[in-house]
Design a protein around this motif. Structure first.
Motif, short mmCIF file in Angstrom:
data_model
loop_
_atom_site.label_atom_id
_atom_site.label_comp_id
_atom_site.label_asym_id
_atom_site.label_seq_id
_atom_site.Cartn_x
_atom_site.Cartn_y
_atom_site.Cartn_z
N ARG A 137 -7.78 9.59 5.91
CA ARG A 137 -8.88 10.56 5.82
C ARG A 137 -8.59 11.76 6.71
O ARG A 137 -8.80 12.91 6.32
CB ARG A 137 -10.20 9.89 6.23
N ARG A 138 -8.11 11.49 7.90
CA ARG A 138 -7.79 12.58 8.83
C ARG A 138 -6.73 13.51 8.24
O ARG A 138 -6.85 14.74 8.33
CB ARG A 138 -7.31 12.00 10.17
N ALA A 139 -5.70 12.92 7.63
CA ALA A 139 -4.64 13.74 7.03
C ALA A 139 -5.21 14.62 5.92
O ALA A 139 -4.84 15.79 5.79
CB ALA A 139 -3.52 12.83 6.48
N ALA A 140 -6.15 14.07 5.13
CA ALA A 140 -6.78 14.86 4.06
C ALA A 140 -7.60 16.00 4.66
O ALA A 140 -7.55 17.14 4.18
CB ALA A 140 -7.64 13.95 3.19
N ARG A 141 -8.36 15.69 5.71
CA ARG A 141 -9.19 16.72 6.35
C ARG A 141 -8.34 17.85 6.93
O ARG A 141 -8.71 19.02 6.87
CB ARG A 141 -10.05 16.09 7.47
N LEU A 142 -7.20 17.48 7.49
CA LEU A 142 -6.31 18.50 8.05
C LEU A 142 -5.77 19.41 6.95
O LEU A 142 -5.36 20.54 7.21
CB LEU A 142 -5.14 17.85 8.83
N ARG A 143 -5.81 18.93 5.71
CA ARG A 143 -5.42 19.77 4.57
C ARG A 143 -6.64 20.39 3.90
O ARG A 143 -6.55 20.92 2.78
CB ARG A 143 -4.61 18.94 3.57
N GLY A 144 -7.80 20.29 4.55
CA GLY A 144 -9.01 20.94 4.04
C GLY A 144 -9.69 20.19 2.91
O GLY A 144 -10.53 20.77 2.21
N CYS A 145 -9.35 18.91 2.73
CA CYS A 145 -9.94 18.13 1.63
C CYS A 145 -10.95 17.12 2.13
O CYS A 145 -10.97 16.76 3.30
CB CYS A 145 -8.84 17.41 0.85
N ASP A 146 -11.80 16.65 1.20
CA ASP A 146 -12.83 15.68 1.55
C ASP A 146 -12.28 14.27 1.73
O ASP A 146 -12.76 13.51 2.56
CB ASP A 146 -13.89 15.60 0.43
N THR A 147 -11.32 13.92 0.90
CA THR A 147 -10.89 12.52 0.89
C THR A 147 -9.40 12.42 0.58
O THR A 147 -8.79 13.37 0.08
CB THR A 147 -11.73 11.71 -0.14
N ALA A 148 -8.84 11.25 0.90
CA ALA A 148 -7.41 11.01 0.68
C ALA A 148 -7.21 10.02 -0.45
O ALA A 148 -7.97 9.06 -0.58
CB ALA A 148 -6.77 10.47 1.95
N ILE A 149 -6.20 10.25 -1.24
CA ILE A 149 -5.70 9.22 -2.16
C ILE A 149 -4.48 8.61 -1.49
O ILE A 149 -3.57 9.33 -1.07
CB ILE A 149 -5.35 9.80 -3.55
N MET A 150 -4.50 7.27 -1.35
CA MET A 150 -3.44 6.58 -0.61
C MET A 150 -2.45 5.92 -1.57
O MET A 150 -2.84 5.41 -2.62
CB MET A 150 -4.05 5.53 0.32
N LEU A 151 -1.21 5.89 -1.15
CA LEU A 151 -0.15 5.27 -1.93
C LEU A 151 0.20 3.90 -1.34
O LEU A 151 -0.06 3.63 -0.18
CB LEU A 151 1.09 6.18 -1.92
N ASN A 152 0.81 3.06 -2.15
CA ASN A 152 1.35 1.80 -1.62
C ASN A 152 2.81 2.00 -1.20
O ASN A 152 3.33 3.12 -1.28
CB ASN A 152 1.17 0.66 -2.63
N SER A 153 3.44 0.93 -0.75
CA SER A 153 4.79 1.09 -0.19
C SER A 153 5.79 1.52 -1.26
O SER A 153 6.85 2.05 -0.95
CB SER A 153 5.24 -0.20 0.49
N ALA A 154 5.44 1.32 -2.53
CA ALA A 154 6.33 1.73 -3.62
C ALA A 154 6.08 3.19 -4.04
O ALA A 154 6.74 3.69 -4.94
CB ALA A 154 6.15 0.81 -4.83
N GLY A 155 5.09 3.84 -3.38
CA GLY A 155 4.82 5.24 -3.69
C GLY A 155 3.90 5.43 -4.90
O GLY A 155 3.77 6.53 -5.41
N ARG A 156 3.27 4.35 -5.34
CA ARG A 156 2.29 4.46 -6.42
C ARG A 156 0.88 4.47 -5.82
O ARG A 156 0.67 4.11 -4.67
CB ARG A 156 2.44 3.29 -7.40
N VAL A 157 -0.10 4.88 -6.65
CA VAL A 157 -1.48 5.01 -6.15
C VAL A 157 -2.09 3.63 -5.87
O VAL A 157 -1.99 2.72 -6.70
CB VAL A 157 -2.34 5.77 -7.19
N ALA A 158 -2.70 3.48 -4.71
CA ALA A 158 -3.37 2.23 -4.36
C ALA A 158 -4.89 2.39 -4.48
O ALA A 158 -5.55 1.68 -5.23
CB ALA A 158 -3.00 1.79 -2.95
N GLU A 159 -5.44 3.33 -3.72
CA GLU A 159 -6.88 3.62 -3.78
C GLU A 159 -7.13 4.87 -2.95
O GLU A 159 -6.20 5.44 -2.38
CB GLU A 159 -7.70 2.43 -3.28
N ALA A 160 -8.40 5.28 -2.90
CA ALA A 160 -8.75 6.37 -1.99
C ALA A 160 -8.96 5.77 -0.60
O ALA A 160 -8.85 4.56 -0.41
CB ALA A 160 -9.99 7.10 -2.48
N ASP A 161 -9.28 6.61 0.40
CA ASP A 161 -9.35 6.10 1.77
C ASP A 161 -10.55 5.17 2.00
O ASP A 161 -10.54 4.39 2.93
CB ASP A 161 -9.32 7.24 2.80
#
Lengths: 273, 273
Positions: B161-185
């Motif tokens: 979430r912090r990383a998303a905020r630092l980019r001016g966004c409300d929320t983060a979409i997180m990846l898994n270790s394979a680089g695919r989408v896992a979920e939002a923060d």
């Protein structure tokens, strides 16, 4: 290990019963904290400067407010003296204070807690016996930012330790997402194979441990490189380090008995200062 | 959202100032806890049975003692009534009680805390506007046991979430270790591409969310399958769900503006009951 009944909360000594931790503390609710575990020897908090330096660096990188290293070290000295710890351990916990939400909307606060215990964490007979270890498949250590910092979001290590205990072992060796060795559940790991000492680098999921750092600095022959399951199986020695041990050998890994070796004795010598 | 000044601690109502959380609580020290966030609508804790069922199942699998679902639900009803929440949210936190060490040597205890806030978490104007989202590279979600349970070791989501905020966004979409989408923060994610709705399965690092489960049950056409960065870039709609929202659309992902779509409206209809 006997729990000390006094704690230091935000720089003030008090009995644990008096201490009022907020039900909205972000470490309680979300694991939003940092911690350090420090060996106390003859009343002295060992390598306290290294511990507070690591905590301060993590606080900076993760956006925590902090009372600053000077104040943390003052509180630690006061705690060690007033609680009268002779030989034992103390723990510094720094949280982002009160706040709801994944990321606090307002400016973040800070909560500094120091707790401790009396009694040598790893007395000579324990060090001599070593630890039985099991390599656990789950949980895995991530190799990213969370692995590099000692945060209070410690569930992966807790569940790894539990998995090891369910297999009758003292401790777990944890793998990273690639299936290579990252570290033990609460210690770094060193593997001796063909006379060469190897420890996983931080980008393999190893926490940059204080004892690990001291050992790597003292023994320039130690290689930081990926460690596979095959390396473990072929190892002559496997040694764990953390601030409390400070070096203990694996007496058994996945059922294979291992004898005390030269590297363990050398590491223990270096780290016992 | 206004914080309620009363809390329920181990089944007893009290003011937050009176509540004495132990400085040795394992969730405070090690993120050794579970939590549920529950929507309160006209005084009713929505889908409370689903929340306590998930918590009880996690407690069982992770070896927590618990006061039992009946007692947790009683405490929740008492809290909602006595705190007088009309429209808001409450949070159930269950910890392994006091204890030091990675795995508690003695029998584990239990601490049950209920906290809450007044005010509709996602009022209509917020739902209409949607959330701006950034895909963050770090931290990653693990795909193992820790991802399947809603634990208080929440640092990965906090830092996302912090990383998303630092980019001016409300929320983060997180990846898994394979680089695919896992979920939002703090939410599950649904992606509509070519008219097909896809959500990452639990073994891709998605938490088995309450709203996610309800939606998948209500819309049999939803596919549970891996979601790649390319899928995100080509998506017509991206929708987030959690118990508080209950469905909100992404208005922007990595700078690409997205319009409200049919799936979001259908999901909101289903989940608003």
């Amino acid at each position: 290990m006997k729990r000390i009944r006094e704690v230091s909360l935000n720089g003030r000594m008090m009995s644990a019963d008096e201490a009022r931790v907020s039900p909205y503390d972000r470490s309680l609710l979300l694991g939003d904290g940092l911690f350090e575990t420090v060996l106390v020897k003859r009343g002295e908090a060992k390598h306290i400067g290294r511990h507070t330096a690591r905590m301060a660096a993590s606080a900076e990188e993760l956006g925590f407010a902090t009372p600053g290293r000077v104040e943390i070290e003052r509180a630690v000295r006061e705690f060690a003296a007033e609680a009268g710890i002779k030989d034992g351990a103390l723990r510094i916990t720094l949280t982002r204070g009160e706040g709801a939400g994944v990321w606090p909307e307002d400016e973040t606060g800070v909560m500094l807690l120091i707790t401790g215990s009396e009694g040598i964490p790893y007395p000579p007979e324990k060090l001599k016996a070593g630890l039985t270890a099991a390599v656990v498949d789950e949980p895995r250590r991530t190799q990213g930012i969370t692995a590099r910092h000692k945060t209070t979001s410690y569930m992966p290590s807790i569940l790894a330790r539990r998995a090891a205990r369910l297999r009758g072992c003292d401790t777990a060796i944890m793998l990273n997402s690639a299936g290579r060795v990252a570290e033990a559940d609460a210690a770094n790991v060193f593997v001796v194979k063909g006379g060469v000492v190897v420890t996983p680098p931080v980008d393999e999921g190893a926490l940059p441990g204080i004892s690990r750092g001291r050992l790597v600095a003292a023994m320039p022959d130690i290689r930081q490189a990926a460690v596979t399951m095959e390396d473990l199986a072929a190892a002559e020695e496997i040694v764990f380090t953390n601030a409390l041990m400070p070096a203990i050998r694996a007496s058994e890994v996945n059922g294979r008995a291992m004898r005390p070796g030269k590297f363990w004795r050398a590491a223990l010598d270096i780290l016992s200062t």
